[in-house]
Design a protein around this motif. Sequence first.
Motif, PDB file in Angstrom:
ATOM      1  N   LYS A   1       0.853  -1.171   0.000  1.00  0.00           N
ATOM      2  CA  LYS A   1       0.000   0.000   0.000  1.00  0.00           C
ATOM      3  C   LYS A   1       0.899   1.235   0.000  1.00  0.00           C
ATOM      4  N   ILE A   2       0.791   2.016  -1.050  1.00  0.00           N
ATOM      5  CA  ILE A   2       1.650   3.185  -1.188  1.00  0.00           C
ATOM      6  C   ILE A   2       1.077   4.385  -0.434  1.00  0.00           C
ATOM      7  N   PHE A   3      -0.240   4.498  -0.410  1.00  0.00           N
ATOM      8  CA  PHE A   3      -0.871   5.640   0.252  1.00  0.00           C
ATOM      9  C   PHE A   3      -1.562   5.207   1.538  1.00  0.00           C
ATOM     10  N   ASN A   4      -1.575   6.077   2.550  1.00  0.00           N
ATOM     11  CA  ASN A   4      -2.306   5.774   3.772  1.00  0.00           C
ATOM     12  C   ASN A   4      -3.736   6.288   3.645  1.00  0.00           C
ATOM     13  N   ASN A   5      -4.524   6.220   4.709  1.00  0.00           N
ATOM     14  CA  ASN A   5      -5.933   6.600   4.665  1.00  0.00           C
ATOM     15  C   ASN A   5      -6.145   8.088   4.387  1.00  0.00           C
ATOM     16  N   ASP A   6      -5.170   8.921   4.700  1.00  0.00           N
ATOM     17  CA  ASP A   6      -5.279  10.365   4.445  1.00  0.00           C
ATOM     18  C   ASP A   6      -4.840  10.723   3.039  1.00  0.00           C
ATOM     19  N   ASN A   7      -4.603   9.733   2.203  1.00  0.00           N
ATOM     20  CA  ASN A   7      -4.160   9.905   0.831  1.00  0.00           C
ATOM     21  C   ASN A   7      -2.782  10.555   0.747  1.00  0.00           C
ATOM     22  N   LYS A   8      -1.988  10.384   1.783  1.00  0.00           N
ATOM     23  CA  LYS A   8      -0.617  10.860   1.780  1.00  0.00           C
ATOM     24  C   LYS A   8       0.301   9.669   1.520  1.00  0.00           C
ATOM     25  N   ILE A   9       1.435   9.947   0.936  1.00  0.00           N
ATOM     26  CA  ILE A   9       2.364   8.864   0.603  1.00  0.00           C
ATOM     27  C   ILE A   9       2.903   8.228   1.878  1.00  0.00           C
ATOM     28  N   LYS A  10       2.719   6.914   1.960  1.00  0.00           N
ATOM     29  CA  LYS A  10       3.188   6.146   3.114  1.00  0.00           C
ATOM     30  C   LYS A  10       4.491   5.421   2.785  1.00  0.00           C
ATOM     31  N   TYR A  11       4.660   5.067   1.546  1.00  0.00           N
ATOM     32  CA  TYR A  11       5.807   4.276   1.114  1.00  0.00           C
ATOM     33  C   TYR A  11       6.282   4.821  -0.225  1.00  0.00           C
ATOM     34  N   TYR A  12       7.568   4.996  -0.376  1.00  0.00           N
ATOM     35  CA  TYR A  12       8.155   5.483  -1.614  1.00  0.00           C
ATOM     36  C   TYR A  12       8.788   4.298  -2.348  1.00  0.00           C
ATOM     37  N   PRO A  13       8.112   3.765  -3.368  1.00  0.00           N
ATOM     38  CA  PRO A  13       8.620   2.558  -4.023  1.00  0.00           C
ATOM     39  C   PRO A  13       9.949   2.764  -4.755  1.00  0.00           C
ATOM     40  N   PHE A  14      10.273   3.993  -5.131  1.00  0.00           N
ATOM     41  CA  PHE A  14      11.508   4.245  -5.869  1.00  0.00           C
ATOM     42  C   PHE A  14      12.507   5.035  -5.028  1.00  0.00           C
ATOM     43  N   SER A  15      12.549   4.747  -3.758  1.00  0.00           N
ATOM     44  CA  SER A  15      13.451   5.425  -2.839  1.00  0.00           C
ATOM     45  C   SER A  15      14.889   5.008  -3.105  1.00  0.00           C
ATOM     46  N   ILE A  16      15.800   5.921  -2.935  1.00  0.00           N
ATOM     47  CA  ILE A  16      17.229   5.650  -3.140  1.00  0.00           C
ATOM     48  C   ILE A  16      17.838   4.920  -1.949  1.00  0.00           C
ATOM     49  N   ILE A  17      17.193   4.993  -0.797  1.00  0.00           N
ATOM     50  CA  ILE A  17      17.738   4.395   0.430  1.00  0.00           C
ATOM     51  C   ILE A  17      17.969   2.891   0.289  1.00  0.00           C
ATOM     52  N   PRO A  18      17.010   2.088  -0.213  1.00  0.00           N
ATOM     53  CA  PRO A  18      17.295   0.650  -0.362  1.00  0.00           C
ATOM     54  C   PRO A  18      18.478   0.375  -1.288  1.00  0.00           C
ATOM     55  N   ALA A  19      18.629   1.167  -2.342  1.00  0.00           N
ATOM     56  CA  ALA A  19      19.756   0.978  -3.254  1.00  0.00           C
ATOM     57  C   ALA A  19      21.075   1.272  -2.545  1.00  0.00           C
ATOM     58  N   LEU A  20      21.099   2.325  -1.750  1.00  0.00           N
ATOM     59  CA  LEU A  20      22.316   2.665  -1.010  1.00  0.00           C
ATOM     60  C   LEU A  20      22.654   1.590   0.021  1.00  0.00           C
ATOM     61  N   LYS A  21      21.639   1.058   0.683  1.00  0.00           N
ATOM     62  CA  LYS A  21      21.868  -0.019   1.646  1.00  0.00           C
ATOM     63  C   LYS A  21      22.461  -1.238   0.949  1.00  0.00           C
ATOM     64  N   PHE A  22      21.951  -1.543  -0.243  1.00  0.00           N
ATOM     65  CA  PHE A  22      22.449  -2.694  -0.999  1.00  0.00           C
ATOM     66  C   PHE A  22      23.910  -2.486  -1.388  1.00  0.00           C
ATOM     67  N   VAL A  23      24.244  -1.278  -1.865  1.00  0.00           N
ATOM     68  CA  VAL A  23      25.635  -0.979  -2.238  1.00  0.00           C
ATOM     69  C   VAL A  23      26.542  -1.077  -1.015  1.00  0.00           C
ATOM     70  N   LEU A  24      26.077  -0.579   0.121  1.00  0.00           N
ATOM     71  CA  LEU A  24      26.872  -0.680   1.349  1.00  0.00           C
ATOM     72  C   LEU A  24      27.077  -2.134   1.759  1.00  0.00           C
ATOM     73  N   LEU A  25      26.043  -2.953   1.609  1.00  0.00           N
ATOM     74  CA  LEU A  25      26.159  -4.371   1.944  1.00  0.00           C
ATOM     75  C   LEU A  25      27.183  -5.063   1.039  1.00  0.00           C
ATOM     76  N   ILE A  26      27.116  -4.794  -0.267  1.00  0.00           N
ATOM     77  CA  ILE A  26      28.073  -5.379  -1.202  1.00  0.00           C
ATOM     78  C   ILE A  26      29.491  -4.932  -0.846  1.00  0.00           C
ATOM     79  N   THR A  27      29.636  -3.642  -0.557  1.00  0.00           N
ATOM     80  CA  THR A  27      30.958  -3.103  -0.201  1.00  0.00           C
ATOM     81  C   THR A  27      31.482  -3.759   1.071  1.00  0.00           C
TER      82      THR A  27
END
Length: 130
Positions: A1-27
Amino acid sequence: KIFNNDNKIKYYPFSIIPALKFVLLITFINIAVQFLIFQNISSTLLVTLTSLAGLTGVDAPSIAISSLQQKEILAVAPAVIAIVVTNYINFLGKGFYAYLSKNKTFGLYIVVSLFIIFLVSLPLFLLFRV
């Protein structure tokens, strides 16, 4: 679910944070593996320690192992074994996480499916081992 009940963004599916975490893990895995190699540990211990990273996913350990094999730091046979063992450890982690989910039926299906994949792949791995 990307939006919460107030129609505000709850989750950002294209966030850079998971990609950075993955690069840090590989490193981190690459640095740890390089350190272990320079300590002259056996390839068995190296394979074991790298495979344990399979609990977080198979991508980072596979990239680290492939890189070591391409640089001829790790021979083909231990590299293949490491990637297969990493995958099996990842299966165990996925099965454990699925079983702990709220839906026990889902967890059971996942565990049984992963176990069947393991049972089919293990003899093939042993048969075609490098």
